[in-house]
Design a protein around this motif. Structure first.
Motif, PDB file in Angstrom:
ATOM      1  N   TYR A 272      -5.357  51.379  33.721  1.00  0.00           N
ATOM      2  CA  TYR A 272      -5.903  51.203  34.699  1.00  0.00           C
ATOM      3  C   TYR A 272      -6.186  50.108  35.192  1.00  0.00           C
ATOM      4  CZ  TYR A 272      -7.770  55.900  34.685  1.00  0.00           C
ATOM      5  OH  TYR A 272      -7.689  57.408  34.876  1.00  0.00           O
ATOM      6  N   GLN A 273      -6.540  49.619  35.966  1.00  0.00           N
ATOM      7  CA  GLN A 273      -6.630  48.538  36.487  1.00  0.00           C
ATOM      8  C   GLN A 273      -8.478  48.254  36.188  1.00  0.00           C
ATOM      9  OE1 GLN A 273      -5.703  46.031  40.477  1.00  0.00           O
ATOM     10  NE2 GLN A 273      -6.827  44.359  39.889  1.00  0.00           N
ATOM     11  N   ILE A 274      -9.142  47.226  35.819  1.00  0.00           N
ATOM     12  CA  ILE A 274     -10.588  47.022  35.778  1.00  0.00           C
ATOM     13  C   ILE A 274     -10.919  46.404  37.059  1.00  0.00           C
ATOM     14  CG2 ILE A 274     -12.295  46.068  34.387  1.00  0.00           C
ATOM     15  CD1 ILE A 274     -10.059  46.409  31.977  1.00  0.00           C
ATOM     16  N   VAL A 275     -11.952  47.189  37.512  1.00  0.00           N
ATOM     17  CA  VAL A 275     -12.223  46.263  38.825  1.00  0.00           C
ATOM     18  C   VAL A 275     -13.887  46.343  38.958  1.00  0.00           C
ATOM     19  CG1 VAL A 275     -10.213  46.382  40.271  1.00  0.00           C
ATOM     20  CG2 VAL A 275     -11.968  48.133  39.603  1.00  0.00           C
ATOM     21  N   SER A 276     -14.773  45.472  40.425  1.00  0.00           N
ATOM     22  CA  SER A 276     -15.862  45.579  40.582  1.00  0.00           C
ATOM     23  C   SER A 276     -16.024  47.717  40.572  1.00  0.00           C
ATOM     24  CB  SER A 276     -16.862  45.188  40.793  1.00  0.00           C
ATOM     25  OG  SER A 276     -16.178  45.479  43.072  1.00  0.00           O
ATOM     26  N   GLU A 277     -17.098  48.066  40.563  1.00  0.00           N
ATOM     27  CA  GLU A 277     -18.512  49.408  40.628  1.00  0.00           C
ATOM     28  C   GLU A 277     -17.954  50.158  42.118  1.00  0.00           C
ATOM     29  OE1 GLU A 277     -22.044  49.936  40.397  1.00  0.00           O
ATOM     30  OE2 GLU A 277     -21.785  49.488  37.960  1.00  0.00           O
ATOM     31  N   LEU A 278     -17.856  49.674  43.629  1.00  0.00           N
ATOM     32  CA  LEU A 278     -17.429  49.430  44.944  1.00  0.00           C
ATOM     33  C   LEU A 278     -15.661  48.834  45.028  1.00  0.00           C
ATOM     34  CD1 LEU A 278     -19.871  47.580  46.930  1.00  0.00           C
ATOM     35  CD2 LEU A 278     -20.077  49.749  46.738  1.00  0.00           C
ATOM     36  N   GLU A 279     -14.801  48.572  44.172  1.00  0.00           N
ATOM     37  CA  GLU A 279     -13.860  48.747  44.136  1.00  0.00           C
ATOM     38  C   GLU A 279     -13.306  49.480  43.498  1.00  0.00           C
ATOM     39  OE1 GLU A 279     -11.732  44.384  43.281  1.00  0.00           O
ATOM     40  OE2 GLU A 279     -12.984  44.647  42.497  1.00  0.00           O
ATOM     41  N   ALA A 280     -13.752  50.476  42.798  1.00  0.00           N
ATOM     42  CA  ALA A 280     -12.564  51.759  41.623  1.00  0.00           C
ATOM     43  C   ALA A 280     -13.059  53.250  42.362  1.00  0.00           C
ATOM     44  CB  ALA A 280     -14.525  52.269  40.616  1.00  0.00           C
ATOM     45  N   ASP A 281     -11.373  53.256  41.784  1.00  0.00           N
ATOM     46  CA  ASP A 281     -10.327  54.500  43.493  1.00  0.00           C
ATOM     47  C   ASP A 281      -9.990  54.934  41.901  1.00  0.00           C
ATOM     48  OD1 ASP A 281      -9.232  55.758  44.485  1.00  0.00           O
ATOM     49  OD2 ASP A 281      -8.994  54.692  45.858  1.00  0.00           O
ATOM     50  N   LEU A 282      -9.615  55.844  40.973  1.00  0.00           N
ATOM     51  CA  LEU A 282      -9.122  56.285  39.808  1.00  0.00           C
ATOM     52  C   LEU A 282      -8.378  57.619  40.850  1.00  0.00           C
ATOM     53  CD1 LEU A 282     -11.867  58.593  37.446  1.00  0.00           C
ATOM     54  CD2 LEU A 282     -10.891  56.409  37.534  1.00  0.00           C
ATOM     55  N   LYS A 283      -8.063  57.427  41.892  1.00  0.00           N
ATOM     56  CA  LYS A 283      -6.584  57.581  42.534  1.00  0.00           C
ATOM     57  C   LYS A 283      -5.791  56.668  43.260  1.00  0.00           C
ATOM     58  CE  LYS A 283      -8.361  61.604  45.316  1.00  0.00           C
ATOM     59  NZ  LYS A 283      -9.208  62.024  47.236  1.00  0.00           N
ATOM     60  N   GLN A 284      -6.474  55.497  42.819  1.00  0.00           N
ATOM     61  CA  GLN A 284      -5.509  54.182  42.462  1.00  0.00           C
ATOM     62  C   GLN A 284      -5.246  54.106  42.094  1.00  0.00           C
ATOM     63  OE1 GLN A 284      -6.122  52.233  46.033  1.00  0.00           O
ATOM     64  NE2 GLN A 284      -5.812  53.570  47.548  1.00  0.00           N
ATOM     65  N   LYS A 285      -5.958  54.411  41.107  1.00  0.00           N
ATOM     66  CA  LYS A 285      -5.811  53.924  39.105  1.00  0.00           C
ATOM     67  C   LYS A 285      -6.625  52.123  38.790  1.00  0.00           C
ATOM     68  CE  LYS A 285      -1.511  55.926  37.542  1.00  0.00           C
ATOM     69  NZ  LYS A 285      -2.570  56.451  36.134  1.00  0.00           N
ATOM     70  N   ARG A 286      -7.623  52.372  39.517  1.00  0.00           N
ATOM     71  CA  ARG A 286      -9.105  51.048  39.752  1.00  0.00           C
ATOM     72  C   ARG A 286      -9.993  52.049  39.075  1.00  0.00           C
ATOM     73  NH1 ARG A 286      -6.480  49.505  44.393  1.00  0.00           N
ATOM     74  NH2 ARG A 286      -8.662  50.380  45.505  1.00  0.00           N
ATOM     75  N   ILE A 287     -10.121  51.880  37.173  1.00  0.00           N
ATOM     76  CA  ILE A 287     -11.828  51.997  36.977  1.00  0.00           C
ATOM     77  C   ILE A 287     -12.530  50.569  36.552  1.00  0.00           C
ATOM     78  CG2 ILE A 287     -10.952  51.487  35.020  1.00  0.00           C
ATOM     79  CD1 ILE A 287     -12.441  54.334  34.054  1.00  0.00           C
ATOM     80  N   SER A 288     -13.965  51.333  37.060  1.00  0.00           N
ATOM     81  CA  SER A 288     -15.198  50.029  37.369  1.00  0.00           C
ATOM     82  C   SER A 288     -15.097  49.839  35.530  1.00  0.00           C
ATOM     83  CB  SER A 288     -16.363  50.859  37.091  1.00  0.00           C
ATOM     84  OG  SER A 288     -17.056  50.205  37.173  1.00  0.00           O
ATOM     85  N   ALA A 289     -15.684  48.523  35.962  1.00  0.00           N
ATOM     86  CA  ALA A 289     -15.788  47.727  34.459  1.00  0.00           C
ATOM     87  C   ALA A 289     -16.941  48.229  33.732  1.00  0.00           C
ATOM     88  CB  ALA A 289     -15.841  45.760  35.485  1.00  0.00           C
ATOM     89  N   THR A 290     -18.033  48.425  34.295  1.00  0.00           N
ATOM     90  CA  THR A 290     -18.764  49.519  33.809  1.00  0.00           C
ATOM     91  C   THR A 290     -18.897  50.861  33.179  1.00  0.00           C
ATOM     92  OG1 THR A 290     -19.476  50.599  35.894  1.00  0.00           O
ATOM     93  CG2 THR A 290     -20.578  48.135  35.937  1.00  0.00           C
ATOM     94  N   ALA A 291     -17.471  51.510  33.581  1.00  0.00           N
ATOM     95  CA  ALA A 291     -17.261  52.681  32.386  1.00  0.00           C
ATOM     96  C   ALA A 291     -17.620  52.438  31.357  1.00  0.00           C
ATOM     97  CB  ALA A 291     -16.082  53.017  33.536  1.00  0.00           C
TER      98      ALA A 291
END
Length: 158
Positions: free
Chosen positions: A104-123
């Protein structure tokens, strides 16, 4: 006010979404309200109530995006060092309990999209990996039980 880290790509995407909400979204709500008003008495008009609720939800989304973008610190991910897990980078890891490998790419909460392999840094899993290096094994305590994660790779987004 606390600053919010965001990638440049995420910032641009959020700005486009905000402009869409303000333009197309508000036009659609205005059209819905006008149509509902044409149906007569507003006190007993379910279409009008639904349009007003839609308007309230849209305006709440606009405020959320404006707040997020107003507090944004854009991180230039191309200049980051990949020796440790950090916001904006891609982390590949293995759940040693299930042998499942995830990336996953680590991103902000509003950018997070698991289908696009972007996960929130707050997970919770990501929070536990931040600052760690390739080869580190991290024990993570979750409500569902403890898991062991091994960091396999850290890389820049393409």
């Amino acid at each position: 006010m606390e600053r919010v880290k965001v990638t440049q790509e995420g910032y641009d995407r959020l700005m486009e979404k905000l402009e869409d909400f303000k333009g197309r979204g508000r036009r659609e709500v205005a059209d819905d309200l006008e149509e509902a008003r044409s149906h007569g008495d507003l006190r007993e008009n379910a279409d009008y109530d639904a349009a007003k609720e839609k308007q309230g939800m849209l305006e709440a989304q606009i405020r959320l995006y404006e707040d997020h973008l107003g507090r944004a610190d854009v991180v230039n991910v191309k200049t980051l060092n990949t020796n440790r897990v950090y916001f904006g980078l891609i982390v590949k890891f293995e759940n040693l309990n299930t042998d499942k490998i995830l990336e996953y790419q680590i991103v902000s909460e509003l950018e997070a999209d698991l289908k696009q392999k972007r996960i929130s840094a707050t997970a919770p899993i990501i929070r536990a990996l931040l600052g760690r290096s390739v080869g580190d094994i991290v024990e993570i305590h979750l409500e569902s039980g403890d898991i062991d994660i091994e960091i396999l790779n850290i890389s820049l987004p393409s």
